[in-house]
Design a protein around this motif. Structure first.
Motif, PDB file in Angstrom:
ATOM      1  N   ARG A  68       0.848  -1.191   0.000  1.00 58.36           N
ATOM      2  CA  ARG A  68       0.000   0.000   0.000  1.00 58.36           C
ATOM      3  C   ARG A  68       0.885   1.242   0.000  1.00 58.36           C
ATOM      4  O   ARG A  68       1.744   1.402   0.880  1.00 58.36           O
ATOM      5  CB  ARG A  68      -0.912   0.004   1.222  1.00 58.36           C
ATOM      6  N   PRO A  69       0.706   2.152  -0.967  1.00 57.67           N
ATOM      7  CA  PRO A  69       1.599   3.306  -1.065  1.00 57.67           C
ATOM      8  C   PRO A  69       1.563   4.192   0.181  1.00 57.67           C
ATOM      9  O   PRO A  69       0.510   4.376   0.804  1.00 57.67           O
ATOM     10  CB  PRO A  69       1.057   4.069  -2.283  1.00 57.67           C
ATOM     11  N   THR A  70       2.711   4.733   0.522  1.00 60.88           N
ATOM     12  CA  THR A  70       2.810   5.630   1.673  1.00 60.88           C
ATOM     13  C   THR A  70       1.816   6.782   1.551  1.00 60.88           C
ATOM     14  O   THR A  70       1.196   7.205   2.533  1.00 60.88           O
ATOM     15  CB  THR A  70       4.241   6.188   1.774  1.00 60.88           C
ATOM     16  N   GLN A  71       1.636   7.296   0.329  1.00 56.84           N
ATOM     17  CA  GLN A  71       0.759   8.448   0.130  1.00 56.84           C
ATOM     18  C   GLN A  71      -0.695   8.129   0.458  1.00 56.84           C
ATOM     19  O   GLN A  71      -1.435   8.995   0.934  1.00 56.84           O
ATOM     20  CB  GLN A  71       0.861   8.951  -1.314  1.00 56.84           C
ATOM     21  N   TYR A  72      -1.122   6.898   0.179  1.00 60.55           N
ATOM     22  CA  TYR A  72      -2.489   6.516   0.533  1.00 60.55           C
ATOM     23  C   TYR A  72      -2.636   6.316   2.040  1.00 60.55           C
ATOM     24  O   TYR A  72      -3.723   6.473   2.592  1.00 60.55           O
ATOM     25  CB  TYR A  72      -2.900   5.228  -0.186  1.00 60.55           C
ATOM     26  N   ILE A  73      -1.560   5.961   2.701  1.00 59.68           N
ATOM     27  CA  ILE A  73      -1.590   5.779   4.154  1.00 59.68           C
ATOM     28  C   ILE A  73      -1.653   7.129   4.858  1.00 59.68           C
ATOM     29  O   ILE A  73      -2.440   7.334   5.782  1.00 59.68           O
ATOM     30  CB  ILE A  73      -0.366   4.975   4.616  1.00 59.68           C
ATOM     31  N   THR A  74      -0.820   8.057   4.411  1.00 58.08           N
ATOM     32  CA  THR A  74      -0.803   9.383   5.044  1.00 58.08           C
ATOM     33  C   THR A  74      -1.891  10.303   4.495  1.00 58.08           C
ATOM     34  O   THR A  74      -2.291  11.265   5.149  1.00 58.08           O
ATOM     35  CB  THR A  74       0.559  10.073   4.849  1.00 58.08           C
ATOM     36  N   GLY A  75      -2.352   9.998   3.264  1.00 52.86           N
ATOM     37  CA  GLY A  75      -3.384  10.826   2.632  1.00 52.86           C
ATOM     38  C   GLY A  75      -2.847  12.084   1.983  1.00 52.86           C
ATOM     39  O   GLY A  75      -3.630  12.969   1.621  1.00 52.86           O
ATOM     40  N   GLU A  78       2.999  15.764  -2.157  1.00 50.36           N
ATOM     41  CA  GLU A  78       3.374  17.093  -2.638  1.00 50.36           C
ATOM     42  C   GLU A  78       3.549  17.058  -4.148  1.00 50.36           C
ATOM     43  O   GLU A  78       4.094  16.103  -4.713  1.00 50.36           O
ATOM     44  CB  GLU A  78       4.664  17.562  -1.983  1.00 50.36           C
ATOM     45  N   PHE A  79       3.071  18.102  -4.808  1.00 44.69           N
ATOM     46  CA  PHE A  79       3.239  18.242  -6.254  1.00 44.69           C
ATOM     47  C   PHE A  79       3.333  19.727  -6.564  1.00 44.69           C
ATOM     48  O   PHE A  79       2.462  20.508  -6.171  1.00 44.69           O
ATOM     49  CB  PHE A  79       2.039  17.626  -6.987  1.00 44.69           C
ATOM     50  N   TRP A  80       4.403  20.111  -7.266  1.00 44.08           N
ATOM     51  CA  TRP A  80       4.625  21.511  -7.646  1.00 44.08           C
ATOM     52  C   TRP A  80       4.573  22.429  -6.410  1.00 44.08           C
ATOM     53  O   TRP A  80       4.098  23.542  -6.450  1.00 44.08           O
ATOM     54  CB  TRP A  80       3.585  21.946  -8.675  1.00 44.08           C
ATOM     55  N   GLY A  81       5.047  21.899  -5.274  1.00 52.38           N
ATOM     56  CA  GLY A  81       5.047  22.682  -4.042  1.00 52.38           C
ATOM     57  C   GLY A  81       3.705  22.761  -3.346  1.00 52.38           C
ATOM     58  O   GLY A  81       3.580  23.460  -2.325  1.00 52.38           O
ATOM     59  N   LEU A  82       2.704  22.050  -3.856  1.00 51.78           N
ATOM     60  CA  LEU A  82       1.370  22.059  -3.264  1.00 51.78           C
ATOM     61  C   LEU A  82       1.150  20.763  -2.482  1.00 51.78           C
ATOM     62  O   LEU A  82       1.484  19.675  -2.952  1.00 51.78           O
ATOM     63  CB  LEU A  82       0.298  22.179  -4.349  1.00 51.78           C
ATOM     64  N   ASP A  83       0.572  20.890  -1.295  1.00 57.17           N
ATOM     65  CA  ASP A  83       0.237  19.716  -0.490  1.00 57.17           C
ATOM     66  C   ASP A  83      -1.150  19.233  -0.894  1.00 57.17           C
ATOM     67  O   ASP A  83      -2.146  19.923  -0.668  1.00 57.17           O
ATOM     68  CB  ASP A  83       0.262  20.066   0.997  1.00 57.17           C
ATOM     69  N   LEU A  84      -1.214  18.040  -1.502  1.00 56.23           N
ATOM     70  CA  LEU A  84      -2.464  17.539  -2.038  1.00 56.23           C
ATOM     71  C   LEU A  84      -2.961  16.330  -1.260  1.00 56.23           C
ATOM     72  O   LEU A  84      -2.174  15.470  -0.860  1.00 56.23           O
ATOM     73  CB  LEU A  84      -2.287  17.131  -3.504  1.00 56.23           C
ATOM     74  N   GLU A  85      -4.274  16.272  -1.075  1.00 55.62           N
ATOM     75  CA  GLU A  85      -4.898  15.056  -0.571  1.00 55.62           C
ATOM     76  C   GLU A  85      -4.914  14.020  -1.688  1.00 55.62           C
ATOM     77  O   GLU A  85      -5.239  14.335  -2.835  1.00 55.62           O
ATOM     78  CB  GLU A  85      -6.341  15.329  -0.128  1.00 55.62           C
ATOM     79  N   VAL A  86      -4.563  12.774  -1.351  1.00 57.50           N
ATOM     80  CA  VAL A  86      -4.698  11.678  -2.302  1.00 57.50           C
ATOM     81  C   VAL A  86      -5.403  10.520  -1.617  1.00 57.50           C
ATOM     82  O   VAL A  86      -5.189  10.256  -0.436  1.00 57.50           O
ATOM     83  CB  VAL A  86      -3.343  11.215  -2.885  1.00 57.50           C
ATOM     84  N   THR A  87      -6.240   9.837  -2.366  1.00 56.26           N
ATOM     85  CA  THR A  87      -6.946   8.652  -1.889  1.00 56.26           C
ATOM     86  C   THR A  87      -6.833   7.576  -2.967  1.00 56.26           C
ATOM     87  O   THR A  87      -6.387   7.860  -4.084  1.00 56.26           O
ATOM     88  CB  THR A  87      -8.438   8.954  -1.650  1.00 56.26           C
ATOM     89  N   PRO A  88      -7.252   6.348  -2.673  1.00 52.86           N
ATOM     90  CA  PRO A  88      -7.218   5.296  -3.703  1.00 52.86           C
ATOM     91  C   PRO A  88      -8.125   5.573  -4.898  1.00 52.86           C
ATOM     92  O   PRO A  88      -8.103   4.804  -5.866  1.00 52.86           O
ATOM     93  CB  PRO A  88      -7.678   4.049  -2.936  1.00 52.86           C
ATOM     94  N   SER A 129      -6.475  13.923  -8.900  1.00 55.54           N
ATOM     95  CA  SER A 129      -6.358  14.720  -7.676  1.00 55.54           C
ATOM     96  C   SER A 129      -6.464  16.214  -7.936  1.00 55.54           C
ATOM     97  O   SER A 129      -6.552  17.007  -6.991  1.00 55.54           O
ATOM     98  CB  SER A 129      -5.026  14.431  -6.988  1.00 55.54           C
ATOM     99  N   GLY A 130      -6.448  16.602  -9.207  1.00 55.57           N
ATOM    100  CA  GLY A 130      -6.457  18.021  -9.562  1.00 55.57           C
ATOM    101  C   GLY A 130      -5.070  18.618  -9.631  1.00 55.57           C
ATOM    102  O   GLY A 130      -4.913  19.834  -9.760  1.00 55.57           O
ATOM    103  N   CYS A 131      -4.024  17.767  -9.595  1.00 59.10           N
ATOM    104  CA  CYS A 131      -2.664  18.282  -9.458  1.00 59.10           C
ATOM    105  C   CYS A 131      -2.274  19.226 -10.590  1.00 59.10           C
ATOM    106  O   CYS A 131      -1.690  20.299 -10.343  1.00 59.10           O
ATOM    107  CB  CYS A 131      -1.667  17.145  -9.325  1.00 59.10           C
ATOM    108  N   ILE A 132      -2.579  18.868 -11.841  1.00 62.71           N
ATOM    109  CA  ILE A 132      -2.178  19.721 -12.957  1.00 62.71           C
ATOM    110  C   ILE A 132      -2.979  21.023 -12.949  1.00 62.71           C
ATOM    111  O   ILE A 132      -2.417  22.119 -13.072  1.00 62.71           O
ATOM    112  CB  ILE A 132      -2.353  18.983 -14.295  1.00 62.71           C
ATOM    113  N   ALA A 133      -4.288  20.916 -12.801  1.00 64.51           N
ATOM    114  CA  ALA A 133      -5.138  22.113 -12.805  1.00 64.51           C
ATOM    115  C   ALA A 133      -4.761  23.067 -11.682  1.00 64.51           C
ATOM    116  O   ALA A 133      -4.682  24.286 -11.883  1.00 64.51           O
ATOM    117  CB  ALA A 133      -6.604  21.700 -12.691  1.00 64.51           C
ATOM    118  N   LEU A 134      -4.509  22.534 -10.497  1.00 64.37           N
ATOM    119  CA  LEU A 134      -4.177  23.378  -9.352  1.00 64.37           C
ATOM    120  C   LEU A 134      -2.802  24.016  -9.501  1.00 64.37           C
ATOM    121  O   LEU A 134      -2.600  25.181  -9.151  1.00 64.37           O
ATOM    122  CB  LEU A 134      -4.253  22.557  -8.068  1.00 64.37           C
ATOM    123  N   ALA A 135      -1.841  23.259 -10.022  1.00 68.51           N
ATOM    124  CA  ALA A 135      -0.510  23.826 -10.245  1.00 68.51           C
ATOM    125  C   ALA A 135      -0.568  24.950 -11.268  1.00 68.51           C
ATOM    126  O   ALA A 135       0.060  26.004 -11.101  1.00 68.51           O
ATOM    127  CB  ALA A 135       0.464  22.736 -10.696  1.00 68.51           C
TER     128      ALA A 135
END
Length: 292
Positions: A68-75, A78-88, A129-135
């Motif tokens: 299980r990826p660390t990012q799904y565990i912590t939720g 980071e992308f482009w300096g933005l802290d993003l929520e990620v889920t499965p 997650s919206g990473c590109i749009a938000l960045a």
């Protein structure tokens, strides 16, 4: 149990289960449990964890040991300096995708774009997650951005990220199978950029994937069908309809796909380019809708 000993045991457990970047994962999970940064963990290694903290930490280590990826565990990721929520429900944003952002920003800042005298109109296809749009929203303050996805749960994650980052009013979220909803509306032919990191893993490549991707990330977001170029075959004609003359399509591609993807761009496109990532692997394909 002391911080240093917990970290050592966490690392040994992950290493025994052949977890990639075991040391980093052990650190990140301990940071998550304690609410402290990496510097504190190493400076205060003799501090005693509470029984609850220790139990939680080793429970999370056990989850990571299954793949299980660390990012799904912590939720978080980071992308482009933005802290993003990620889920499965969404693909975990990766550093390679930042090259898509770099390509869009370079094209967006051309003199002819600035001379247009109006805000840029951008659509992010398969926003996840919206990473590109938000960045892009963080870099292009006046841009009008639409983020589309076929998955309602993914759109919910993206909308929460926009709200957390104070960008809810900057991005419009829309459920759509690629650009179908937009090209069937009066917005067809009005966009300056169509941007996407689409699913591109082919059926024959599934066995090459890390278990973290294959078993935990949503196949809808990474592929698992056909040759891997099917989405581009559908996307490029729709992008041509969505873009105004002179507009650009910018897409991420798999490590061995650039030639195939470029071949899908017909004579109605110009200025076709391929950009490598930091490892020199062709990663981003760009093209411009010809001006009559």
């Amino acid at each position: 149990m002391r911080v240093r000993e917990a970290l050592r045991q966490g690392f040994k457990t992950l290493l025994a289960h052949q977890t990639p970047s075991a040391g980093l994962a052990a650190e990140l999970l301990l940071m998550h449990v304690t609410g402290r940064d990496r510097g504190w963990i190493y400076a205060e290694g003799e501090v005693e964890l509470s029984a609850e903290q220790a139990d939680t930490y080793f429970r999370l280590i056990a989850q990571r040991a299954t793949g299980r990826p660390t990012q799904y565990i912590t939720g978080h990721q980071e992308f482009w300096g933005l802290d993003l929520e990620v889920t499965p429900d969404v693909l975990i944003p990766r550093p390679e995708t930042e090259h898509v952002l770099e390509a869009v920003l370079e094209l967006a800042r051309r003199p002819e774009r600035a001379a247009a005298g109006r805000p840029l109109r951008i659509v992010d296809v398969g926003t996840g997650s919206g990473c590109i749009a938000l960045a892009l929203a963080s870099e292009l303050a006046s841009a009008a951005i639409v983020a589309v996805d076929i998955s309602p749960p993914a759109l919910a994650v993206a909308a929460r990220n926009a709200a957390r980052l104070g960008m809810s009013g900057r991005i419009r979220f829309l459920e759509s199978d690629l650009l179908a909803s937009l090209v069937a509306s009066d917005e067809a032919g009005r966009f300056d950029f169509v941007v996407s990191n689409p699913p591109y893993v082919g059926r024959d490549e599934i066995g090459l994937l890390q278990r973290e991707v294959r078993d935990f990330e949503p196949p809808l977001a990474w592929g698992a069908a056909g040759e891997g170029d099917e989405v581009y075959r559908r996307l490029f004609p729709q992008a041509w309809q969505a873009l105004e003359a002179g507009g650009h399509v910018v897409v991420e591609v798999g490590y061995n796909m650039s030639d195939r993807v470029v071949a899908l761009l017909g004579p109605e496109w110009s200025e076709v380019g391929v950009r490598p990532d930091l490892a020199g692997i062709p990663r981003v394909v760009t093209a411009r809708k010809k001006i009559p």
